[in-house]
Scaffold this motif. Structure first.
Motif, PDB file in Angstrom:
ATOM      1  N   SER A  92      -8.067   0.765   2.610  1.00  0.00           N
ATOM      2  CA  SER A  92      -9.002   1.429   1.698  1.00  0.00           C
ATOM      3  C   SER A  92      -9.156   2.898   2.042  1.00  0.00           C
ATOM      4  CB  SER A  92     -10.368   0.724   1.750  1.00  0.00           C
ATOM      5  OG  SER A  92     -10.894   0.752   3.070  1.00  0.00           O
ATOM      6  N   GLU A  93      -9.105   3.231   3.334  1.00  0.00           N
ATOM      7  CA  GLU A  93      -9.173   4.635   3.730  1.00  0.00           C
ATOM      8  C   GLU A  93      -7.923   5.384   3.264  1.00  0.00           C
ATOM      9  OE1 GLU A  93     -10.533   8.172   5.378  1.00  0.00           O
ATOM     10  OE2 GLU A  93     -11.575   6.298   4.928  1.00  0.00           O
ATOM     11  N   LEU A  94      -6.757   4.743   3.327  1.00  0.00           N
ATOM     12  CA  LEU A  94      -5.535   5.350   2.805  1.00  0.00           C
ATOM     13  C   LEU A  94      -5.647   5.608   1.310  1.00  0.00           C
ATOM     14  CD1 LEU A  94      -2.683   3.363   4.618  1.00  0.00           C
ATOM     15  CD2 LEU A  94      -3.164   5.789   4.845  1.00  0.00           C
ATOM     16  N   GLN A  95      -6.162   4.622   0.572  1.00  0.00           N
ATOM     17  CA  GLN A  95      -6.315   4.778  -0.871  1.00  0.00           C
ATOM     18  C   GLN A  95      -7.309   5.875  -1.199  1.00  0.00           C
ATOM     19  OE1 GLN A  95      -4.435   3.198  -3.067  1.00  0.00           O
ATOM     20  NE2 GLN A  95      -5.390   4.288  -4.779  1.00  0.00           N
ATOM     21  N   ARG A  96      -8.406   5.934  -0.442  1.00  0.00           N
ATOM     22  CA  ARG A  96      -9.396   6.988  -0.691  1.00  0.00           C
ATOM     23  C   ARG A  96      -8.812   8.364  -0.428  1.00  0.00           C
ATOM     24  NH1 ARG A  96     -11.986  10.553   1.635  1.00  0.00           N
ATOM     25  NH2 ARG A  96     -10.960  10.027   3.604  1.00  0.00           N
ATOM     26  N   TYR A  97      -8.027   8.485   0.625  1.00  0.00           N
ATOM     27  CA  TYR A  97      -7.411   9.775   0.953  1.00  0.00           C
ATOM     28  C   TYR A  97      -6.403  10.196  -0.116  1.00  0.00           C
ATOM     29  CZ  TYR A  97      -4.756  13.288   3.521  1.00  0.00           C
ATOM     30  OH  TYR A  97      -4.127  14.445   3.899  1.00  0.00           O
ATOM     31  N   LEU A  98      -5.656   9.236  -0.663  1.00  0.00           N
ATOM     32  CA  LEU A  98      -4.692   9.565  -1.706  1.00  0.00           C
ATOM     33  C   LEU A  98      -5.371   9.947  -3.012  1.00  0.00           C
ATOM     34  CD1 LEU A  98      -2.036   6.762  -1.096  1.00  0.00           C
ATOM     35  CD2 LEU A  98      -1.846   9.168  -0.507  1.00  0.00           C
ATOM     36  N   ASP A  99      -6.514   9.337  -3.314  1.00  0.00           N
ATOM     37  CA  ASP A  99      -7.241   9.649  -4.547  1.00  0.00           C
ATOM     38  C   ASP A  99      -8.087  10.906  -4.424  1.00  0.00           C
ATOM     39  OD1 ASP A  99      -6.133   7.389  -5.580  1.00  0.00           O
ATOM     40  OD2 ASP A  99      -7.877   6.114  -5.196  1.00  0.00           O
ATOM     41  N   SER A 139       0.854  -1.183   0.000  1.00  0.00           N
ATOM     42  CA  SER A 139       0.000   0.000   0.000  1.00  0.00           C
ATOM     43  C   SER A 139       0.891   1.236   0.000  1.00  0.00           C
ATOM     44  CB  SER A 139      -0.927  -0.016   1.215  1.00  0.00           C
ATOM     45  OG  SER A 139      -0.179  -0.058   2.412  1.00  0.00           O
ATOM     46  N   LEU A 140       0.314   2.393   0.180  1.00  0.00           N
ATOM     47  CA  LEU A 140       1.082   3.638   0.240  1.00  0.00           C
ATOM     48  C   LEU A 140       0.640   4.436   1.468  1.00  0.00           C
ATOM     49  CD1 LEU A 140       3.217   5.229  -1.294  1.00  0.00           C
ATOM     50  CD2 LEU A 140       1.383   6.485  -2.434  1.00  0.00           C
ATOM     51  N   PRO A 141       1.441   4.471   2.538  1.00  0.00           N
ATOM     52  CA  PRO A 141       2.727   3.773   2.719  1.00  0.00           C
ATOM     53  C   PRO A 141       2.545   2.272   2.908  1.00  0.00           C
ATOM     54  CG  PRO A 141       2.076   4.865   4.735  1.00  0.00           C
ATOM     55  CD  PRO A 141       1.061   5.288   3.698  1.00  0.00           C
ATOM     56  N   ASP A 164     -10.101  17.367   2.912  1.00  0.00           N
ATOM     57  CA  ASP A 164     -10.324  15.976   3.301  1.00  0.00           C
ATOM     58  C   ASP A 164      -9.351  15.596   4.418  1.00  0.00           C
ATOM     59  OD1 ASP A 164     -11.235  13.457   3.447  1.00  0.00           O
ATOM     60  OD2 ASP A 164     -10.506  12.789   1.486  1.00  0.00           O
ATOM     61  N   ARG A 165      -9.846  14.838   5.378  1.00  0.00           N
ATOM     62  CA  ARG A 165      -9.043  14.426   6.530  1.00  0.00           C
ATOM     63  C   ARG A 165      -8.881  12.906   6.532  1.00  0.00           C
ATOM     64  NH1 ARG A 165     -11.407  16.846  11.952  1.00  0.00           N
ATOM     65  NH2 ARG A 165      -9.482  15.829  12.676  1.00  0.00           N
ATOM     66  N   LEU A 166      -7.709  12.465   6.968  1.00  0.00           N
ATOM     67  CA  LEU A 166      -7.408  11.039   7.040  1.00  0.00           C
ATOM     68  C   LEU A 166      -7.757  10.525   8.435  1.00  0.00           C
ATOM     69  CD1 LEU A 166      -6.194   8.496   5.798  1.00  0.00           C
ATOM     70  CD2 LEU A 166      -3.946   9.270   6.582  1.00  0.00           C
ATOM     71  N   GLU A 167      -8.688   9.578   8.490  1.00  0.00           N
ATOM     72  CA  GLU A 167      -9.105   8.987   9.756  1.00  0.00           C
ATOM     73  C   GLU A 167      -8.994   7.470   9.638  1.00  0.00           C
ATOM     74  OE1 GLU A 167     -12.986  10.297  10.701  1.00  0.00           O
ATOM     75  OE2 GLU A 167     -12.448  12.422  10.902  1.00  0.00           O
ATOM     76  N   LEU A 168      -8.015   6.904  10.323  1.00  0.00           N
ATOM     77  CA  LEU A 168      -7.775   5.464  10.288  1.00  0.00           C
ATOM     78  C   LEU A 168      -8.433   4.806  11.488  1.00  0.00           C
ATOM     79  CD1 LEU A 168      -4.019   5.506   9.221  1.00  0.00           C
ATOM     80  CD2 LEU A 168      -6.038   5.328   7.766  1.00  0.00           C
ATOM     81  N   ALA A 169      -9.745   4.971  11.574  1.00  0.00           N
ATOM     82  CA  ALA A 169     -10.475   4.437  12.727  1.00  0.00           C
ATOM     83  C   ALA A 169     -11.117   3.087  12.438  1.00  0.00           C
ATOM     84  CB  ALA A 169     -11.557   5.428  13.168  1.00  0.00           C
TER      85      ALA A 169
END
Length: 698
Positions: A393-400, A291-293, A406-411
């Motif tokens: 999937s949340e990481l991918q959505r945030y990158l796209d 993934s990224l990262p 937009d805020r990154l929430e890894l909950a």
């Protein structure tokens, strides 16, 4: 529920494998799959079996067609194979065991069903052992992990991790590099205690490539040299980070390339957030999800899985380790941030065996899901788990996402499903997983158990595809959810979401005592009550509450509909009266307009002007109008007459052209000659007449 959805247990390949399979007490992986080919190691005859699992064979066709092919090694393989690993392009197969590694070259494929060498039943394949003398002279060496390198152009680069903290890189049968990833462990010496401290590497995986720090400096130097007119330096260097896991949970990273002997070792990598009991005192395997990262999965023998992100450190950190004093370790450029820890249930035990002393522990092996990158498999002596990592999937959505707000929430927490359970009692005898392979199109997984059972299950490619709406609808639902709160469907999903599921039981409990069977039944009933029935009761109460709300809302809407119907009748009556009033006003307005015209005419006639002159002018205009109309009529009549004459003239000319008589060429020539002679005779007579008149004197 069927435990063999693809009916692979009925194939002759698995019949032969199961007949020759010895009873083992540890997890192995004697199966592997590449596209439509399923490979299986036959330990009885020491050969590799392969079949096209997509080719459907009926009972009548099994004798006529190829059921499976036998790939016989060109040299005898005497090592105990416990892992079959097919290369990325399906050109080589690595057969590894604790005491060595052998490489088997696969032949070319052609034919109707895509078998090797057009379906030849038995094929001798070139085979070579890697460093056989090394393992023969060093009995303490063991193979810990074998992986094919993803950047191999020829699909032949193999990395082998040994228990002396070295990674050996092979290309076909040749040893290319030996990379030291930790302190050397000797058979007799001071370093024999390294195993007691967990300093031995147990597993490794390859992370996505990155540009070397030295390459970045060289790039800056190249740009500076080009500016000054000098020659460019070396080209940019790409390094592949090799993440090495030690038994004590420490993680090291080896930065190297395939064409270089020089490696850069960094570690132990800092793991955050810090814990008092560390993250992996019993670490057994590691896996990198690209993934990224990159996402790192660290497995422990006690059933814990740590999900973390491998990120670049803000500043390089020095790590100090007394055991690694003689190894050159660079400052770490990476940091590992653990997001969550998932605890797996290793087997089902009775109520009397639930204490902490009786907790079952076994090595856990990880396998990537080649269909869904959010999911991976964890197999062990107690069965199979499927783990879904939701924050990827949340990481991918945030990158796209293109929105700056937009805020990154890894909950989102991961989900671990216990698919197959092979340990259902407290007995020492286990039913380990001897082989696992993932099938594609259709998606499924094949398991070979220690009790010679073959299990094939279908897998959902992505569970979100079954219920996920389109992007526009999803965005609309998000907006509605922000405005009106969570929906009823989300609430039901939350109530039905369970932490423990009832796995498929592989054992039939033929040797279990009645007391153990009774305890297992009680545990299953308790799981059904707590995780299924209790949640269904809550859902039923929620449905009753929701239905009551809907009924009240329906009654309120019916009352509002009645009020609206009454208002509509009043508005309809008012509109009818207004329409009648409008028609009456319109008639009155038309009458008034006619009266105004009549009054204007009378007023105009009563004006003191020259009425005679106006009358004469109007009469003259009328006369000119009539004359113009008569002239226009005469002009039209003349045009019609002219057109008729032209038509008749054209017809007469056509008829004259048709009536012209043409003489034959001979007659025409004869008449022309006669007329020419007559003209000459007449001219001569005229001349004689004139001459006679002159003579006569007339």
């Amino acid at each position: 529920m069927s435990l063999d959805c693809f009916e692979l247990s009925k194939t002759k390949l698995f019949e032969k494998i199961c007949n020759g399979l010895s009873i083992v007490q540890k997890t192995q992986n004697l199966l592997d799959c590449s596209d439509d080919l399923l490979f299986a190691w036959d330990a009885n005859e020491c050969c590799l079996l392969v079949m096209n699992w997509r080719s459907p064979l009926t009972v009548a066709e099994q004798d006529a067609k190829v059921n499976y092919q036998t790939l016989v090694p060109s040299i005898p393989i005497i090592l105990d194979v416990d892992r079959v690993t097919v290369s990325n392009e399906c050109s080589l197969v690595a057969l590894s065991g604790p005491c060595g590694v052998c490489i088997l070259e696969l032949p070319r494929r052609w034919g109707l069903d895509g078998y090797f060498m057009d379906g030849k039943k038995q094929i001798t394949c070139r085979t070579y052992c890697l460093d056989s003398l090394l393992f023969q002279n060093n009995n303490h060496l063991e193979v810990r992990q074998v992986r094919w390198h993803p950047n191999s152009v020829s699909d032949s680069t193999l990395l082998v991790l040994l228990n002396n903290n070295t990674i050996r890189m092979y290309n076909h049968s040749k040893l290319r590099h030996v990379w030291q990833v930790g302190p050397l462990t000797m058979k007799n010496g001071a370093n024999t205690s390294l195993t007691d401290f967990g300093e031995v590497a147990v597993d490794f995986d390859i992370a996505p490539a990155k540009k070397s720090r030295c390459a970045a400096n060289e790039t800056t130097l190249n740009q500076r040299n080009k500016t000054l007119g000098g020659k460019p330096a070396k080209q940019e260097k790409i390094e592949w980070p090799i993440v090495v896991l030690r038994e004590n949970g420490n993680i090291y990273i080896v930065l190297t390339s395939l064409d270089s002997d020089i490696t850069r070792l960094q570690g132990p990598i800092t793991i955050t957030p810090q814990k008092m009991d560390n993250y992996g005192l019993e670490s057994c395997s590691i896996m990198i999800i690209p993934s990224l990262p990159p996402t790192i999965v660290i497995a422990e023998s006690n059933g814990k899985l740590h999900h973390a992100l491998l990120m670049d450190a803000e500043a390089a950190e020095h790590s100090f380790n007394e055991v690694d004093d003689f190894i050159l370790i660079e400052p770490a450029e990476f940091v590992i941030h653990v997001l969550e820890t998932v605890e797996l249930e290793l087997g089902l035990s009775g109520a009397s065996n639930t204490g902490p002393k009786d907790t079952y522990s076994c090595p856990i092996y990880l396998k990537k899901d080649i269909i869904n990158e959010l999911r991976y498999f964890a197999y062990h002596n107690a069965g199979l788990h499927v783990v879904t990592v939701n924050f990827i999937s949340e990481l991918q959505r945030y990158l796209d996402s293109e929105s700056e707000e937009d805020r990154l929430e890894l909950a989102a927490s991961s989900k671990a499903e216990y698919i197959l359970c092979t340990k259902i009692d407290s007995a020492e005898q286990i039913n380990a997983v001897c082989g696992i392979a993932q099938l594609q199109l259709p998606a499924g997984v094949v398991l070979l158990l220690g009790n010679r059972a073959v299990i094939s299950l279908k897998l959902v490619i992505d569970a979100q595809l079954l219920v996920a709406p389109s992007d526009k609808k999803h965005r609309a639902c998000d907006v509605d959810q922000q405005e009106s709160g969570p929906s009823f469907l989300d609430k039901i999903k939350t109530l039905l979401q369970r932490n423990v599921n009832q796995p498929i039981l592989a054992n039939k409990m033929s040797s279990a005592s009645p007391h153990e069977g009774y305890e297992l039944l009680n545990q299953a009933i308790e799981v059904l009550r707590e995780q299924y029935l209790k949640r269904h009761v809550l859902v039923r109460a929620e449905f009753a509450k929701h239905i009551n709300q809907i009924i009240l809302k329906k009654e309120q809407q019916l009352r509002e509909i009645q009020d609206l119907e009454h208002e509509r009748e009043i508005i309809s009556e008012g509109a009818h009266k207004l329409a009648e009033r409008f028609e009456e006003i319109s008639d009155n307005q038309e009458l008034l307009v006619r009266k105004c015209h009549s009054l204007m005419q009378k007023a105009n006639n009563a004006l003191p002007n020259s009425v005679v002159a106006e009358r004469e002018f109007s009469q003259e205009v009328e006369r000119i109008h009539k004359t113009t109309k008569s002239m226009a009529a005469e002009l039209d009549k003349a045009k019609k007459t002219l057109n008729k004459q032209r038509y008749h003239i054209a017809n007469s000319q056509e008829e004259l052209k048709k009536d012209v008589y043409k003489l034959p060429e001979k007659q025409h020539r004869t008449i022309t000659e006669i007329l020419t002679q007559l003209a000459g005779e007449i001219e001569r007579q005229i001349t004689d007449a004139k001459r006679i008149n002159k003579i006569v004197g007339v």
